[in-house]
Design a protein around this motif. Structure first.
Motif, PDB file in Angstrom:
ATOM      1  N   GLY B  17      19.321  39.278 -33.914  1.00 65.40           N
ATOM      2  CA  GLY B  17      20.201  39.824 -34.942  1.00 65.40           C
ATOM      3  C   GLY B  17      20.419  38.767 -36.015  1.00 65.40           C
ATOM      4  N   PRO B  18      21.369  39.008 -36.919  1.00 64.00           N
ATOM      5  CA  PRO B  18      21.630  38.017 -37.970  1.00 64.00           C
ATOM      6  C   PRO B  18      21.975  36.644 -37.389  1.00 64.00           C
ATOM      7  N   ALA B  19      22.681  36.618 -36.255  1.00 66.43           N
ATOM      8  CA  ALA B  19      23.036  35.330 -35.659  1.00 66.43           C
ATOM      9  C   ALA B  19      21.789  34.604 -35.180  1.00 66.43           C
ATOM     10  N   ARG B  40      15.049  42.266 -27.679  1.00 67.86           N
ATOM     11  CA  ARG B  40      14.581  43.375 -26.834  1.00 67.86           C
ATOM     12  C   ARG B  40      14.270  44.641 -27.631  1.00 67.86           C
ATOM     13  N   GLU B  41      14.762  44.729 -28.873  1.00 63.79           N
ATOM     14  CA  GLU B  41      14.546  45.928 -29.690  1.00 63.79           C
ATOM     15  C   GLU B  41      13.140  45.909 -30.307  1.00 63.79           C
ATOM     16  N   PRO B  42      12.691  47.050 -30.868  1.00 66.54           N
ATOM     17  CA  PRO B  42      11.348  47.086 -31.467  1.00 66.54           C
ATOM     18  C   PRO B  42      11.183  46.147 -32.659  1.00 66.54           C
ATOM     19  N   GLY B  45      16.662  42.001 -36.325  1.00 66.04           N
ATOM     20  CA  GLY B  45      17.633  42.483 -37.319  1.00 66.04           C
ATOM     21  C   GLY B  45      18.953  42.872 -36.686  1.00 66.04           C
ATOM     22  N   GLY B  46      18.903  43.182 -35.385  1.00 67.33           N
ATOM     23  CA  GLY B  46      20.138  43.487 -34.659  1.00 67.33           C
ATOM     24  C   GLY B  46      20.803  44.744 -35.170  1.00 67.33           C
ATOM     25  N   ILE B  47      22.107  44.774 -35.023  1.00 71.80           N
ATOM     26  CA  ILE B  47      22.874  45.961 -35.326  1.00 71.80           C
ATOM     27  C   ILE B  47      22.862  46.284 -36.832  1.00 71.80           C
ATOM     28  N   LEU B  48      22.530  45.279 -37.654  1.00 71.50           N
ATOM     29  CA  LEU B  48      22.552  45.493 -39.104  1.00 71.50           C
ATOM     30  C   LEU B  48      21.587  46.589 -39.538  1.00 71.50           C
ATOM     31  N   LEU B  49      20.532  46.790 -38.786  1.00 72.56           N
ATOM     32  CA  LEU B  49      19.520  47.771 -39.184  1.00 72.56           C
ATOM     33  C   LEU B  49      20.102  49.177 -39.256  1.00 72.56           C
ATOM     34  N   ILE B  52      23.834  51.029 -42.682  1.00 73.25           N
ATOM     35  CA  ILE B  52      23.148  51.239 -43.957  1.00 73.25           C
ATOM     36  C   ILE B  52      24.079  51.171 -45.168  1.00 73.25           C
ATOM     37  N   HIS B  53      25.385  51.080 -44.926  1.00 70.98           N
ATOM     38  CA  HIS B  53      26.338  50.999 -46.048  1.00 70.98           C
ATOM     39  C   HIS B  53      26.302  49.600 -46.643  1.00 70.98           C
ATOM     40  N   SER B  54      26.888  49.450 -47.836  1.00 72.96           N
ATOM     41  CA  SER B  54      26.839  48.132 -48.452  1.00 72.96           C
ATOM     42  C   SER B  54      28.164  47.410 -48.257  1.00 72.96           C
ATOM     43  N   SER B  89      11.067  42.308 -26.241  1.00 78.19           N
ATOM     44  CA  SER B  89      11.018  41.381 -25.119  1.00 78.19           C
ATOM     45  C   SER B  89      12.437  41.058 -24.696  1.00 78.19           C
ATOM     46  N   TYR B  90      12.629  41.014 -23.405  1.00 75.50           N
ATOM     47  CA  TYR B  90      13.972  40.877 -22.866  1.00 75.50           C
ATOM     48  C   TYR B  90      14.092  39.536 -22.143  1.00 75.50           C
ATOM     49  N   VAL B  91      15.127  38.790 -22.460  1.00 75.80           N
ATOM     50  CA  VAL B  91      15.348  37.538 -21.744  1.00 75.80           C
ATOM     51  C   VAL B  91      16.139  37.869 -20.491  1.00 75.80           C
ATOM     52  N   ASP B 173      36.451  49.599 -38.147  1.00 77.19           N
ATOM     53  CA  ASP B 173      35.565  49.856 -39.284  1.00 77.19           C
ATOM     54  C   ASP B 173      34.369  50.730 -38.932  1.00 77.19           C
ATOM     55  N   ILE B 174      33.828  50.579 -37.744  1.00 78.05           N
ATOM     56  CA  ILE B 174      32.648  51.375 -37.401  1.00 78.05           C
ATOM     57  C   ILE B 174      33.011  52.854 -37.373  1.00 78.05           C
ATOM     58  N   GLY B 175      34.190  53.175 -36.828  1.00 78.29           N
ATOM     59  CA  GLY B 175      34.649  54.562 -36.788  1.00 78.29           C
ATOM     60  C   GLY B 175      34.868  55.118 -38.190  1.00 78.29           C
ATOM     61  N   ALA B 436      32.962  43.988 -46.498  1.00 73.64           N
ATOM     62  CA  ALA B 436      32.683  45.249 -45.818  1.00 73.64           C
ATOM     63  C   ALA B 436      33.277  45.310 -44.429  1.00 73.64           C
ATOM     64  N   ALA B 437      32.758  46.239 -43.698  1.00 73.72           N
ATOM     65  CA  ALA B 437      33.211  46.430 -42.329  1.00 73.72           C
ATOM     66  C   ALA B 437      32.891  45.215 -41.511  1.00 73.72           C
TER      67      ALA B 437
HETATM   68  C1  LIG Z   1      27.903  49.469 -33.888  1.00 65.98           C
HETATM   69  C2  LIG Z   1      28.268  48.279 -34.701  1.00 65.98           C
HETATM   70  C3  LIG Z   1      28.442  48.413 -36.086  1.00 65.98           C
HETATM   71  C4  LIG Z   1      28.796  47.311 -36.863  1.00 65.98           C
HETATM   72  N1  LIG Z   1      28.989  47.484 -38.195  1.00 65.98           N
HETATM   73  C5  LIG Z   1      29.250  46.395 -38.958  1.00 65.98           C
HETATM   74  C6  LIG Z   1      29.378  46.512 -40.341  1.00 65.98           C
HETATM   75  O1  LIG Z   1      29.318  47.607 -40.865  1.00 65.98           O
HETATM   76  N2  LIG Z   1      29.589  45.397 -41.098  1.00 65.98           N
HETATM   77  C7  LIG Z   1      29.665  44.148 -40.525  1.00 65.98           C
HETATM   78  O2  LIG Z   1      29.819  43.138 -41.240  1.00 65.98           O
HETATM   79  N3  LIG Z   1      29.582  44.034 -39.199  1.00 65.98           N
HETATM   80  C8  LIG Z   1      29.383  45.114 -38.417  1.00 65.98           C
HETATM   81  N4  LIG Z   1      29.305  44.985 -37.083  1.00 65.98           N
HETATM   82  C9  LIG Z   1      29.459  43.661 -36.553  1.00 65.98           C
HETATM   83  C10 LIG Z   1      28.053  43.102 -36.508  1.00 65.98           C
HETATM   84  O3  LIG Z   1      27.639  43.227 -35.183  1.00 65.98           O
HETATM   85  C11 LIG Z   1      27.954  41.670 -36.938  1.00 65.98           C
HETATM   86  O4  LIG Z   1      28.295  41.539 -38.285  1.00 65.98           O
HETATM   87  C12 LIG Z   1      26.539  41.105 -36.739  1.00 65.98           C
HETATM   88  O5  LIG Z   1      25.561  42.101 -36.705  1.00 65.98           O
HETATM   89  C13 LIG Z   1      26.521  40.336 -35.478  1.00 65.98           C
HETATM   90  O6  LIG Z   1      25.280  39.683 -35.387  1.00 65.98           O
HETATM   91  P1  LIG Z   1      24.723  39.186 -34.020  1.00 65.98           P
HETATM   92  O7  LIG Z   1      23.392  38.641 -34.336  1.00 65.98           O
HETATM   93  O8  LIG Z   1      25.728  38.327 -33.382  1.00 65.98           O
HETATM   94  O9  LIG Z   1      24.601  40.484 -33.101  1.00 65.98           O
HETATM   95  P2  LIG Z   1      23.624  41.748 -33.152  1.00 65.98           P
HETATM   96  O10 LIG Z   1      23.370  42.187 -34.531  1.00 65.98           O
HETATM   97  O11 LIG Z   1      24.216  42.722 -32.211  1.00 65.98           O
HETATM   98  O12 LIG Z   1      22.242  41.204 -32.539  1.00 65.98           O
HETATM   99  C14 LIG Z   1      22.085  40.850 -31.187  1.00 65.98           C
HETATM  100  C15 LIG Z   1      20.652  41.094 -30.798  1.00 65.98           C
HETATM  101  O13 LIG Z   1      20.400  40.516 -29.518  1.00 65.98           O
HETATM  102  C16 LIG Z   1      19.557  41.355 -28.770  1.00 65.98           C
HETATM  103  N5  LIG Z   1      19.701  41.025 -27.343  1.00 65.98           N
HETATM  104  C17 LIG Z   1      20.843  41.072 -26.597  1.00 65.98           C
HETATM  105  N6  LIG Z   1      20.605  40.661 -25.344  1.00 65.98           N
HETATM  106  C18 LIG Z   1      19.289  40.343 -25.277  1.00 65.98           C
HETATM  107  C19 LIG Z   1      18.440  39.845 -24.239  1.00 65.98           C
HETATM  108  N7  LIG Z   1      18.907  39.581 -23.024  1.00 65.98           N
HETATM  109  N8  LIG Z   1      17.136  39.639 -24.537  1.00 65.98           N
HETATM  110  C20 LIG Z   1      16.646  39.894 -25.779  1.00 65.98           C
HETATM  111  N9  LIG Z   1      17.406  40.351 -26.792  1.00 65.98           N
HETATM  112  C21 LIG Z   1      18.711  40.572 -26.546  1.00 65.98           C
HETATM  113  C22 LIG Z   1      20.012  42.742 -29.160  1.00 65.98           C
HETATM  114  O14 LIG Z   1      19.038  43.709 -28.945  1.00 65.98           O
HETATM  115  C23 LIG Z   1      20.318  42.561 -30.660  1.00 65.98           C
HETATM  116  O15 LIG Z   1      19.209  42.873 -31.468  1.00 65.98           O
HETATM  117  C24 LIG Z   1      28.970  46.069 -36.268  1.00 65.98           C
HETATM  118  C25 LIG Z   1      28.804  45.934 -34.881  1.00 65.98           C
HETATM  119  C26 LIG Z   1      28.468  47.023 -34.090  1.00 65.98           C
HETATM  120  C27 LIG Z   1      28.301  46.853 -32.597  1.00 65.98           C
END
Ligand SMILES: Cc1cc2nc3c(=O)[nH]c(=O)nc-3n(C[C@H](O)[C@H](O)[C@H](O)COP(=O)(O)OP(=O)(O)OC[C@H]3O[C@@H](n4cnc5c(N)ncnc54)[C@H](O)[C@@H]3O)c2cc1C
Ligand code: SF4
Lengths: 120, 437
Positions: B17-19, B40-42, B45-49, B52-54, B89-91, B173-175, B436-437
């Motif tokens: 994901g972004p982190a 593990r996803e295809p 990009g994580g949840i950001l994909l 879609i809002h700005s 791929s899953y860790v 915010d998600i709701g 944003a959210a």
């Molecule tokens: C449904 C939802 C909606 C959100 N909407 C917003 C929003 O509108 N605006 C905003 O600023 N923030 C939003 N957030 C918060 C958002 O999650 C964070 O801003 C940001 O995406 C967090 O980044 P991240 O990389 O920590 O996590 P994520 O984006 O969740 O990425 C984590 C990734 O790790 C992968 N992963 C996890 N475990 C494993 C493993 N064991 N092996 C391999 N891969 C693994 C997951 O598949 C995922 O792709 C939302 C969160 C959720 C859950």
């Protein structure tokens, strides 16, 4: 005769309740804001409220069924749902690049385009 | 390189994901040679994909982007930094050898179980949503009850509508974002129900996602039952009574075919727990030092797996730092150990990191328990910072300059948020980050 319109400022999370007093289209007074952004926002909301917008369109031959898109400029608030209906009629073929235009001059407004927000 | 998986890396990042992407970039910038991101996803990009809002990127890029645009920029940057990104791929586990080598077990459909050796690991697994089970709503178990984020994935990526007449529990915010999204897709949203007396989402989202479309927000109200045999046919809602329980005398029935739950996020820490890493009971993420290192040396954490963030820009900032420290660790650079433990005091729900060290600058993230305005953050006898307001939905970020801790000899440092009566009400120095959210 003067009338009131109420808004909630979105400039920051304080969310000041704004009161706008007007006579017809003429603004007489704005109250409730704690900073200038609030006054500006109330004026804009009263005269010409607009919203940005994002949605998805159907994409064929790609990893996902939907392609995320957005409008390049804010559109009138009361036409957002109408705009969504129009955009939802679009179908695109993969591949698409981020920034590609999928629809031009939305709602007949010059320069308001709908663009892809990712490549797929 | 996309899809390249080698046997040996300096830094392995779990989660793309972004982190995760920013952590890998941070590690490369700090001089780490080979970096790998596994997701593990295809696609990365994580949840950001699916967001879609700005409203993303106002802090980091100084422009307003949608989630997919923000993710794509980081994905491209990661490839430009010569980082290996391996999706699908899953860790499944991480082992530690006696010589300190970390062995990351990666499961992949075509390659099977693959073990990768590395010097540092960054945990960036994100979070998941709380489900119906977490709050035990009584009633039947029909189809049509799902989390708001899952509905977001159905609608925005897969092209399915979850239902036609939708109720939403929870005003996070998600709701709120999903309420607007479903209206644009032609659904009817009958209302958003929130247990607390205030919304858990940003004002901007309440105004633009609910008010704009005439969707009612019922505060201090909760769902008391779900009705329906195969499919949800109605929910029962009741206002909260003075005793903190739903007042069933005033319960009413709301017809709908779908109930979305937006009732909170939980950091995804099964992997961390299996490693025996110390977790914080409040954040449900690892306890980390000022270099974002967990209790297991060489294992770092950032993003939503560490604590739930509301702005992705903050995730990016934190992840770049975690990645930098992981990259330095991989090159054998060691920092002096932290000597001060942070303690969450009055109206502070948590603060991250958990420890600090004198002589360095620190970025602190924290959340309050209750809304308060105007107020002051009091950092022991060392620092004070005025804020025009704090709300639980908005993370507070501030920095502690190196000189602020000079000559500090205590083992603990307490942070409080205290009300400021009659203080200046200038909004320009607000904690509020907008966005944003
Ligand atoms: C449904 C939802 C909606 C959100 N909407 C917003 C929003 O509108 N605006 C905003 O600023 N923030 C939003 N957030 C918060 C958002 O999650 C964070 O801003 C940001 O995406 C967090 O980044 P991240 O990389 O920590 O996590 P994520 O984006 O969740 O990425 C984590 C990734 O790790 C992968 N992963 C996890 N475990 C494993 C493993 N064991 N092996 C391999 N891969 C693994 C997951 O598949 C995922 O792709 C939302 C969160 C959720 C859950
Ligand atoms: S008026 Fe100023 S202080 Fe009030 S909500 Fe708007 S931006 Fe914030």
């Amino acid at each position: 005769m003067s009338e009131n319109a109420a808004f909630t400022c979105i400039g920051c999370p304080i969310g000041c309740p704004l009161q706008l007093t007007h006579e017809g289209r003429e603004i007489l007074e704005i109250e409730g804001h704690q900073c200038n952004r609030g006054a500006k926002y109330a004026r804009q909301e009263f005269t010409d409220p607009r919203r940005g917008m994002s949605t998805t369109v159907r994409i064929e031959g790609a990893r996902w069924a939907r392609l995320p898109v957005k409008v390049t400029k804010p559109i009138p608030k009361n036409r957002v749902i109408e705009a969504a209906r129009i955009i939802h009629g679009v179908v695109v073929q993969a591949p698409v690049k981020v920034g590609d235009v999928v629809l031009r001059n939305l709602l007949g407004e010059e320069g308001v385009d709908v663009i892809a927000t990712r490549s797929m | 390189m996309l899809g390249r998986l080698q046997n040996r890396y300096d830094v392995v990042v779990v989660g793309g994901g972004p982190a995760g992407l920013a952590a890998a970039i941070g590690a490369r910038d700090a001089g780490a040679g080979r970096c790998l991101v596994v997701d593990r996803e295809p696609e990365a990009g994580g949840i950001l994909l699916q967001c879609i809002h700005s409203g993303f990127g106002l802090h980091h890029f100084k422009e307003e982007l949608t989630g997919p645009e923000y993710a794509q920029r980081f994905f491209e940057q990661a490839l430009e930094h010569d980082i290996d990104v391996v999706p699908e791929s899953y860790v499944s586990g991480i082992g530690i050898d006696s010589d300190g080598t970390r062995r990351v077990r990666v499961l992949n459909e075509t390659r099977g179980l693959h073990t990768v050796d590395c010097r540092s690991v960054v945990l960036a697994m994100g979070c998941r949503e709380r489900t119906r089970g977490a709050i035990r709503i009584p009633g039947t178990r029909p189809a049509g009850v799902l989390t708001a984020g899952l509905a977001q994935k159905f609608v925005n990526l897969m092209g399915y509508l979850p239902g036609r007449r939708v109720a939403i529990l929870g005003s996070g915010d998600i709701g709120l974002i999903m309420a607007r999204r479903l209206v644009l897709e032609g659904c009817e949203v009958v209302g958003v129900f929130e247990l607390m007396p205030y919304s858990n989402g940003l004002t901007r989202n309440v105004v633009q996602c609910l008010d704009d479309f005439g969707i009612p927000l019922h505060l201090s109200t909760t769902v008391t039952a779900i009705e329906g045999r195969d499919r949800v046919s109605a929910i029962h809602v009741a206002p909260m009574g003075p005793d903190g329980r739903p007042d069933l005398q005033r319960q009413r029935r709301v017809e709908c075919d779908t109930l979305l739950l937006s009732i909170g996020l939980i950091p995804e820490n099964e992997l961390s727990a299996s490693l025996g890493i110390d977790l914080d009971l409040v954040t449900r993420g690892p306890r980390v030092s000022s270099t974002l290192e967990t209790s297991l040396p060489g294992v770092f954490a950032c993003g939503n797996v560490l604590h739930v963030h509301d702005l992705v820009d903050f995730v990016t900032g934190e992840a770049l730092r975690a990645g930098r420290h992981a990259g330095e660790h991989a090159q054998g650079i060691r920092m002096a150990r932290d000597n001060i433990t942070l303690v969450a005091g009055d109206n502070v729900r948590y603060c991250v990191p958990h420890t600090l060290s004198t002589g360095r600058e620190h970025t602190i993230f924290m959340r309050c328990k209750e809304p308060m305005k105007p107020c002051e953050i009091v950092v022991g006898d060392r620092m004070r910072k005025r804020l025009s307001f704090v709300v639980p939905a908005e993370m507070i970020m501030f920095t502690i300059k190196p000189d602020a801790l000079e000559g500090y000899h205590e083992d603990t440092l307490r942070i409080d948020i205290r009300p400021l009566e009659g203080a200046g009400r200038r909004a320009t120095d607000a904690a509020g980050q907008g966005g944003a959210a």
